[in-house]
Design an enzyme around this catalytic site. Structure first.
Site, PDB file in Angstrom:
ATOM      1  N   ASN A 146      31.387  64.312  22.767  1.00 54.15           N
ATOM      2  CA  ASN A 146      30.668  63.339  21.854  1.00 54.15           C
ATOM      3  C   ASN A 146      29.982  63.626  20.472  1.00 54.15           C
ATOM      4  O   ASN A 146      29.381  63.586  19.292  1.00 54.15           O
ATOM      5  CB  ASN A 146      29.836  62.191  22.644  1.00 54.15           C
ATOM      6  CG  ASN A 146      28.639  61.448  20.843  1.00 54.15           C
ATOM      7  OD1 ASN A 146      29.557  59.937  20.556  1.00 54.15           O
ATOM      8  ND2 ASN A 146      27.050  61.823  21.169  1.00 54.15           N
ATOM      9  N   TYR A 162      36.600  66.724   8.692  1.00 55.38           N
ATOM     10  CA  TYR A 162      36.116  65.251   9.550  1.00 55.38           C
ATOM     11  C   TYR A 162      37.232  64.521   9.464  1.00 55.38           C
ATOM     12  O   TYR A 162      37.616  64.742  11.197  1.00 55.38           O
ATOM     13  CB  TYR A 162      34.913  64.347   8.769  1.00 55.38           C
ATOM     14  CG  TYR A 162      34.730  63.390  10.592  1.00 55.38           C
ATOM     15  CD1 TYR A 162      33.535  63.908  10.814  1.00 55.38           C
ATOM     16  CD2 TYR A 162      35.371  61.834  10.517  1.00 55.38           C
ATOM     17  CE1 TYR A 162      33.330  63.434  11.235  1.00 55.38           C
ATOM     18  CE2 TYR A 162      34.596  61.407  11.163  1.00 55.38           C
ATOM     19  CZ  TYR A 162      33.259  61.836  11.704  1.00 55.38           C
ATOM     20  OH  TYR A 162      33.357  61.180  12.733  1.00 55.38           O
TER      21      TYR A 162
HETATM   22  P1  NAP Z   1      24.262  60.968  15.597  1.00 56.30           P
HETATM   23  O1  NAP Z   1      23.305  59.805  15.174  1.00 56.30           O
HETATM   24  O2  NAP Z   1      23.871  62.256  14.362  1.00 56.30           O
HETATM   25  O3  NAP Z   1      24.241  61.832  17.106  1.00 56.30           O
HETATM   26  C1  NAP Z   1      24.592  62.924  16.799  1.00 56.30           C
HETATM   27  C2  NAP Z   1      23.510  64.020  18.018  1.00 56.30           C
HETATM   28  O4  NAP Z   1      24.515  65.036  18.442  1.00 56.30           O
HETATM   29  C3  NAP Z   1      22.841  64.147  17.561  1.00 56.30           C
HETATM   30  O5  NAP Z   1      21.717  64.589  18.440  1.00 56.30           O
HETATM   31  C4  NAP Z   1      23.008  66.058  16.842  1.00 56.30           C
HETATM   32  O6  NAP Z   1      22.294  66.187  17.495  1.00 56.30           O
HETATM   33  C5  NAP Z   1      24.351  66.493  18.442  1.00 56.30           C
HETATM   34  N1  NAP Z   1      24.303  66.973  17.547  1.00 56.30           N
HETATM   35  C6  NAP Z   1      24.908  68.092  16.846  1.00 56.30           C
HETATM   36  N2  NAP Z   1      25.588  69.362  16.556  1.00 56.30           N
HETATM   37  C7  NAP Z   1      25.448  69.428  17.997  1.00 56.30           C
HETATM   38  C8  NAP Z   1      26.264  70.226  18.611  1.00 56.30           C
HETATM   39  N3  NAP Z   1      26.637  71.579  18.073  1.00 56.30           N
HETATM   40  N4  NAP Z   1      25.890  70.763  19.669  1.00 56.30           N
HETATM   41  C9  NAP Z   1      24.954  69.328  20.251  1.00 56.30           C
HETATM   42  N5  NAP Z   1      24.567  68.291  19.755  1.00 56.30           N
HETATM   43  C10 NAP Z   1      24.626  68.344  18.652  1.00 56.30           C
HETATM   44  O7  NAP Z   1      25.569  61.157  15.292  1.00 56.30           O
HETATM   45  P2  NAP Z   1      26.694  59.411  15.958  1.00 56.30           P
HETATM   46  O8  NAP Z   1      26.857  58.659  14.956  1.00 56.30           O
HETATM   47  O9  NAP Z   1      26.485  58.921  17.280  1.00 56.30           O
HETATM   48  O10 NAP Z   1      28.153  60.802  16.505  1.00 56.30           O
HETATM   49  C11 NAP Z   1      28.029  60.548  17.717  1.00 56.30           C
HETATM   50  C12 NAP Z   1      30.009  60.504  17.472  1.00 56.30           C
HETATM   51  O11 NAP Z   1      30.535  59.243  17.184  1.00 56.30           O
HETATM   52  C13 NAP Z   1      30.404  62.264  16.943  1.00 56.30           C
HETATM   53  O12 NAP Z   1      31.268  62.247  17.433  1.00 56.30           O
HETATM   54  C14 NAP Z   1      31.060  61.042  15.707  1.00 56.30           C
HETATM   55  O13 NAP Z   1      32.114  61.839  14.673  1.00 56.30           O
HETATM   56  C15 NAP Z   1      31.085  59.985  15.963  1.00 56.30           C
HETATM   57  N6  NAP Z   1      31.455  58.611  15.182  1.00 56.30           N
HETATM   58  C16 NAP Z   1      30.485  58.368  14.252  1.00 56.30           C
HETATM   59  C17 NAP Z   1      31.065  57.501  13.710  1.00 56.30           C
HETATM   60  C18 NAP Z   1      29.630  56.431  13.422  1.00 56.30           C
HETATM   61  O14 NAP Z   1      30.039  55.411  12.342  1.00 56.30           O
HETATM   62  N7  NAP Z   1      28.883  56.503  13.744  1.00 56.30           N
HETATM   63  C19 NAP Z   1      31.926  56.432  13.683  1.00 56.30           C
HETATM   64  C20 NAP Z   1      32.755  57.107  14.068  1.00 56.30           C
HETATM   65  C21 NAP Z   1      33.314  58.091  15.055  1.00 56.30           C
HETATM   66  P3  NAP Z   1      20.999  66.631  15.701  1.00 56.30           P
HETATM   67  O15 NAP Z   1      20.837  64.660  15.346  1.00 56.30           O
HETATM   68  O16 NAP Z   1      19.591  67.531  15.974  1.00 56.30           O
HETATM   69  O17 NAP Z   1      22.602  67.413  14.572  1.00 56.30           O
END
Ligand code: NAP
Length: 255
Positions: A90, A159
């Site tokens: 994730n 992305y």
């Molecule tokens: P989020 O709230 O920013 O959570 C992502 C987590 O991953 C954060 O704790 C972040 O830490 C951590 N992270 C970042 N870089 C990392 C690394 N190199 N190694 C380990 N951990 C790392 O984001 P989210 O929206 O929940 O996204 C989760 C997934 O869903 C992602 O793959 C994203 O692309 C996907 N996604 C999200 C959406 C959306 O609308 N939110 C839509 C489609 C897909 P930091 O905060 O310290 O950086």
């Protein structure tokens, strides 16, 4: 009986947003959780939240871009926790420079996004391959609407490319690992309200409107909206499902 009893589940990026919600949901379904995140404190807090609710959870700091660290964490998990049978890839980042923006920024976005979203997925999966094979495990990768389309909002082409790659990796692994009894699927979230997009949601209501106007369910998603699909794909409910992507996007991609 809880759907994930007797499973050990690894969730990357589990400190925040979608990963945190999935980890909590898996905990409610009886899995023992291993929370991995670059944000060590956030992962530890999420693990504590699972334990406070009566579940079992441990957290480890991990930057998924660092292949050697992924291998080291997999060994630590094997020694301290046990045989992992569910992996949720994730952890992910996004940036919003157009390809025509400052070349230095475009290059940095490309390198960072590929390193995290795509190479990170490879690194963690490869590191946990042995227990996943031994347990006939389940892998759930987090894709996106952008596993198919480049959304009409300010957005890095890196992305979109990385999320196409996540879907390709999902299908390739499903094809290869099926004979070992390992299932590999993806989830394609739509716009989900998390810290990943908090500033853009706050500063650019027009962007949110573009998404919502195109979403049959007429709202943005919450992290909890991804939990059901994630439980489904990790549990025996999806015993004949592999190589698929479950869209959890309010219908965005259907119109
Ligand atoms: P989020 O709230 O920013 O959570 C992502 C987590 O991953 C954060 O704790 C972040 O830490 C951590 N992270 C970042 N870089 C990392 C690394 N190199 N190694 C380990 N951990 C790392 O984001 P989210 O929206 O929940 O996204 C989760 C997934 O869903 C992602 O793959 C994203 O692309 C996907 N996604 C999200 C959406 C959306 O609308 N939110 C839509 C489609 C897909 P930091 O905060 O310290 O950086």
């Amino acid at each position: 009986m809880p759907l994930l009893q007797n499973h050990i589940a690894v969730v990357t990026g589990a400190a925040s947003g979608i990963g945190r919600a999935i980890a909590l949901g898996y905990g409610r379904e009886g899995a023992r959780l291993v929370l991995l995140d670059i944000n060590e404190k956030g992962a530890a807090e999420a693990a504590q939240e699972i334990r406070s609710a009566g579940g079992e959870a441990e957290s480890f700091a991990l930057d998924v871009t660092r292949r050697e660290d992924c291998i080291a964490v997999a060994k630590q998990v094997a020694d301290k926790v046990g045989q992992v049978s569910i992996l949720v890839n994730n952890a992910g980042i996004n940036r919003r420079n157009a390809f025509t923006a400052d070349p230095g920024a475009v290059l940095k976005d490309w390198q960072d996004i590929m390193a995290t979203n795509l190479n990170g997925t490879f690194n963690v999966t490869h590191a946990f391959l042995e227990p996943l094979l031994a347990s006939k495990g389940r892998i759930v990768n987090i894709g996106s609407i952008q596993s198919f389309v480049h959304v009409r909002t300010p957005n890095s082409p890196a992305y979109t490319t990385s999320k196409h790659g996540v879907l390709g990796f999902t299908r390739a692994l499903a094809a290869e690992l099926g004979k070992h009894g390992v299932r590999v699927n993806a989830i394609g979230p739509g716009l989900i309200e998390t810290p990943l997009n908090a500033s853009v949601r706050a500063n650019d209501p027009g962007l949110v409107k573009i998404f919502i106007d195109h979403t049959p369910l007429g709202r943005a998603g919450k992290p909890e909206d991804i939990v059901g699909p994630a439980i489904f794909l990790a549990s025996d409910l999806s015993s004949y499902v592999t190589g698929s992507i479950v869209m959890a996007d309010g219908g965005y991609r259907s119109i």
